[in-house]
Design a protein around this motif. Sequence first.
Motif, PDB file in Angstrom:
ATOM      1  N   LYS A 131       0.884  -1.163   0.000  1.00  0.00           N
ATOM      2  CA  LYS A 131       0.000   0.000   0.000  1.00  0.00           C
ATOM      3  C   LYS A 131       0.915   1.204   0.000  1.00  0.00           C
ATOM      4  O   LYS A 131       1.675   1.396   0.925  1.00  0.00           O
ATOM      5  CB  LYS A 131      -0.857  -0.012   1.257  1.00  0.00           C
ATOM      6  CG  LYS A 131      -1.816   1.144   1.372  1.00  0.00           C
ATOM      7  CD  LYS A 131      -2.703   0.959   2.577  1.00  0.00           C
ATOM      8  CE  LYS A 131      -1.973   1.195   3.877  1.00  0.00           C
ATOM      9  NZ  LYS A 131      -2.841   1.033   5.041  1.00  0.00           N
ATOM     10  N   ALA A 145       2.274  -2.392   4.345  1.00  0.00           N
ATOM     11  CA  ALA A 145       1.321  -1.308   4.552  1.00  0.00           C
ATOM     12  C   ALA A 145       1.716  -0.468   5.757  1.00  0.00           C
ATOM     13  O   ALA A 145       1.622   0.749   5.748  1.00  0.00           O
ATOM     14  CB  ALA A 145      -0.076  -1.886   4.752  1.00  0.00           C
ATOM     15  N   HIS A 380      -8.865  -0.958   6.111  1.00  0.00           N
ATOM     16  CA  HIS A 380      -9.333  -0.551   4.778  1.00  0.00           C
ATOM     17  C   HIS A 380     -10.519   0.405   4.847  1.00  0.00           C
ATOM     18  O   HIS A 380     -10.828   1.062   3.862  1.00  0.00           O
ATOM     19  CB  HIS A 380      -9.670  -1.787   3.952  1.00  0.00           C
ATOM     20  CG  HIS A 380      -8.457  -2.427   3.341  1.00  0.00           C
ATOM     21  ND1 HIS A 380      -8.176  -2.375   1.989  1.00  0.00           N
ATOM     22  CD2 HIS A 380      -7.429  -3.107   3.900  1.00  0.00           C
ATOM     23  CE1 HIS A 380      -7.041  -3.007   1.741  1.00  0.00           C
ATOM     24  NE2 HIS A 380      -6.560  -3.471   2.890  1.00  0.00           N
ATOM     25  N   ALA A 383      -9.614   3.845   3.790  1.00  0.00           N
ATOM     26  CA  ALA A 383      -9.097   4.121   2.438  1.00  0.00           C
ATOM     27  C   ALA A 383      -9.859   5.283   1.794  1.00  0.00           C
ATOM     28  O   ALA A 383     -11.084   5.351   1.856  1.00  0.00           O
ATOM     29  CB  ALA A 383      -9.217   2.872   1.571  1.00  0.00           C
ATOM     30  N   PHE A 396      -7.496   0.428  -1.449  1.00  0.00           N
ATOM     31  CA  PHE A 396      -6.352   1.340  -1.453  1.00  0.00           C
ATOM     32  C   PHE A 396      -5.730   1.489  -2.842  1.00  0.00           C
ATOM     33  O   PHE A 396      -4.710   2.148  -2.981  1.00  0.00           O
ATOM     34  CB  PHE A 396      -5.277   0.835  -0.480  1.00  0.00           C
ATOM     35  CG  PHE A 396      -5.554   1.153   0.965  1.00  0.00           C
ATOM     36  CD1 PHE A 396      -5.526   2.460   1.416  1.00  0.00           C
ATOM     37  CD2 PHE A 396      -5.835   0.153   1.870  1.00  0.00           C
ATOM     38  CE1 PHE A 396      -5.773   2.763   2.756  1.00  0.00           C
ATOM     39  CE2 PHE A 396      -6.086   0.443   3.212  1.00  0.00           C
ATOM     40  CZ  PHE A 396      -6.054   1.748   3.649  1.00  0.00           C
ATOM     41  N   LEU A 399      -4.393   4.758  -4.533  1.00  0.00           N
ATOM     42  CA  LEU A 399      -3.122   5.387  -4.179  1.00  0.00           C
ATOM     43  C   LEU A 399      -2.146   5.319  -5.347  1.00  0.00           C
ATOM     44  O   LEU A 399      -1.168   6.062  -5.396  1.00  0.00           O
ATOM     45  CB  LEU A 399      -2.519   4.701  -2.948  1.00  0.00           C
ATOM     46  CG  LEU A 399      -3.302   4.888  -1.645  1.00  0.00           C
ATOM     47  CD1 LEU A 399      -2.741   3.985  -0.559  1.00  0.00           C
ATOM     48  CD2 LEU A 399      -3.249   6.342  -1.204  1.00  0.00           C
TER      49      LEU A 399
END
Lengths: 412, 587
Positions: A131, A145, A380, A383, A396, A399
């Motif tokens: 992420k 992440a 999440h 997000a 995610f 991103l």
Amino acid sequence: MYNKVTCSQFKLARRLLTLLILPAVALADTTPAPAPPMPVPLSCALPVQAPSPDGSLTAFSDFSWLQFVALNWPAGAQRGVPDCTAAFGSSEKTVWQTYKTTDQLFLPNALDPGPWDAGAVMLFTLEHRAKAPADLPVEESVRQAVGGWLTDQHGNPTYYSISVNRVSYEYVVTNGYYNADIIAAADKVSFPEGALEVKAAWRILVDSDDHSRYHTMTAQVTEYDSEGNNTGRTREAVVGMVGMHVVYRAPGFPQWTWATFEQVDNTDASHGVQPSYFNENCSGPHCTPNVSPLITGAPFTAPNQVTRVTDLDDEVIAVNQDWQARVEGTPFQYYRLISPQWPTDPSDPGNPQGSPFPSTVANTVLESYIQPISSCMDCHSTARVPGNATKSNYSFIFLFAQQPAKAQGESQ
Amino acid sequence: MSYLNGPRINFYGGISINVDTANNDQYTTDGKPLLDLNDASVCSAQSDDDVIAYLREEVSNSKGQPYFVRGGWNYYGDHQVVLQQAKVSSSGAPGAMNQTGGLQHLPVYLLGGLEPGTGKGPYGGAVMVDIDPTSSVTSQIYAGGFQIGGGDTPALLVQGHAVSHSRLLGLRYSTSRVQPPYLTPGSAWASGTFQLAFRKQDIVSFDDSDPVLAAIINDPRSQGLVVRYSLFECFPGNDSASVRADLKANQNNANPSLGRVIGSVGAWYADELASDPLGRLLPNVKLGGAQGLAWLDESAARLSLDLVSALEGDNIRSNGQANTGPIGPNLDYGNLIISAGERQIASVPSNPGGYYEWGGLYDVALSTEAVALLKAHPIQITSDKNDLQITESRLRISSDARNLYTDPSDTRKAVTVRVHELGGPLLTPVVLQLSTSSPGTLEDGQFLEFPATVQVPAGATEVTIDLEFNAGSGFSLLEFKAVCASDYHMAFRRYPEHDYSALINAGNIAWADVYEHCLRFFYVLFPAMSKRIPLNDEATIQAVAGELLKRIDESYRPTTLYMPLTRALSPGKVALLRAYLNQLNGD
């Protein structure tokens, strides 16, 4: 705890028991004895409907394994479609590996990635962290992440990949959401039912590894120097899958359903194999398990010690034993479901987060350093689209959305 | 007018209150506190992991019995409040309530708030926040709306920010007569009543064809609607052994308090407070703190009673998780006998098995003579079984000022207190006596300067009092007493002065400073926050800086989305955090 011998012994015992009991039943009753339960054949079909939200952990664990098998079924000629005539475990190229990766979805300058079928099914280039904001430096690309990178016991980094299925891909492409400017201005992000994402973790297999215990592929892996800086070079390597998240927008579950799997040798030494991420004879300054190297200051090439913080639930263990037996003879018998997670109250407008259950779910190679507080859905749920204007429906992937190319004369 | 004598919609069901309990104590060890709840800081030099391990340690209560863990019965709570299978149980006008019509059995929801500015959401639910985390009398429930009916076209959808405060706090069960199934907090025996008020502009849509909804919303005397709900039989869904086993296995599940709810929706009339309806106060003198309300409708010759929190329950459910079925009966009082001026004027069946289907409300028809007696005398309610004794407080003190946050820069504040006698203006002058005390286990912050007495003249209905703040900080309870009145209180949290201007002005604020001053307290005490955003991870805070900047903005403070939910950061700490986040954003 699962092991192959136990499963085999169990099946043998069941057969013997059946042989012993059947004559007695035949003597006692002339009615035909019920046929012994036939094993349900493995299916290449991805299950559509999840169990009821008030279903058991066993029911959701079974559902997760159905997903795992279907996603890891040998791929057919068409992208994202299984070859149902092929035997499970007979190919390195599985259905989900023909899904489009975030690299293929979010092209430089926000170019339209085209239709689902466009482009060849390619080997992964493993360089992305799980992420990552798009503007992070490339050397961030092997970070988890949360908490930094994860180096295995051979001193190699763990690589991460994110792939999306056709429903998810076409939702993004149809709406132009690969373009950071467009997704940032989206009024509402709501993936259609059937959308699915796979996040996988891989490690480079070395000669001493038993490759037969891994789902493997040949990939281009980014090379890093001893400081963790991207060298700009890639090389071909055989990598083994060590972790896999499956995130599915099931009908009736606006918060999605979640499942995470691991290769059994990640941290557990009970299988007679040196764990990939734990050394019981560790010595030196960096042996405290589950502490981020960003905190300990461990060098990039120093192995990170990881242990499992939350044991698997007994129900999940039982389901794993059942499924591992069913996929015996394939590399996937060396994988185990860590846990599903789902919203137990998915349709309550007063409870938009849906009360995730189980509360804590952690994959040791994807959430190595935050295991006590790791929750797929809670994480999440935060997000958002770039710029934070709205939430991004638990995904995610935005991103990675790219800025469009500047027009000529526009200031850079 | 009050919801008591207007059209109403009653509901009942279960409620989940997922408060985090780890900030209920400062955990004194070796004579020194581990935490400073006023300062929102960790005093201990222990590592974060050690503090967390300490909070997860198993402990015993004062009788030596196993009692959850040091961080309380819900270390992993996230403060969300969710109605559970709450449904409309009756609706109509006073004296003509029924259990038919389109609203009957529709689900009822408290909603979380929409984001200020964008109007997006809701992304979470309503939340409970204690202004003093060590107190049991300073609870607030923030909501962002209310809904009746599910699907895309609910019968009623309201979206607006509102806060309700615990009132009518008292016992619902005799602590000696009934017991919960396992060791639980004292809230198992208690009840409290909350009221949310939404303005007409907050009403997004409603089924205009429903006569009750239309009567509530279209009434020109109404400025909106109120959602009034009483909570009781609230105790942790899992017992001590289960929680300990869960934590030992690192499952780290929340253990919310599960309770029962009985509520009513009605009009918010123009002359009413937002958080407390008009009406006459009815204490049950035999059950500590238990209280109800009454409204005398002279023109209709009817007395309407809200006795949800005034009557004694007969038992506490034996299964902690089973909070959504039919509610257990009240003590059987037989008939409720209403008197005034020492004259019995009416009676009504107490309906101990089905009272909750009618919102715990009773509408009693009166004679002309009875109306006159009730206008002139306090209400008495007794019973022909089990010796009920309710005697009206002649004076009722109330205010929308209930739980108040004040900044170090605030030097004064005017608060308005409503004082009614027998439901109307004062018939005689009244002297209010003011004093302060500690709202919870922490010492009174003693930062309030106030008059010891306040005169309220005959004919008045309210008085405005000027309060001043000195340089202190912390928590304080301002209490109001008067002869023939039930006590009233306001709780204050005054933030300490934190001046980080040197750090901010020097630029390049270090992560370590921001973590220590602004985030560490929440990281160790509120693990549910870190399930969403790991507060000890610099890279994560960096990645969500923009979102955090929004959530700590003052525009979010009245909402369910404010960070931190507990509102424990002082303005100085918020300023430091904001400066750091702006620095990350390159501003």
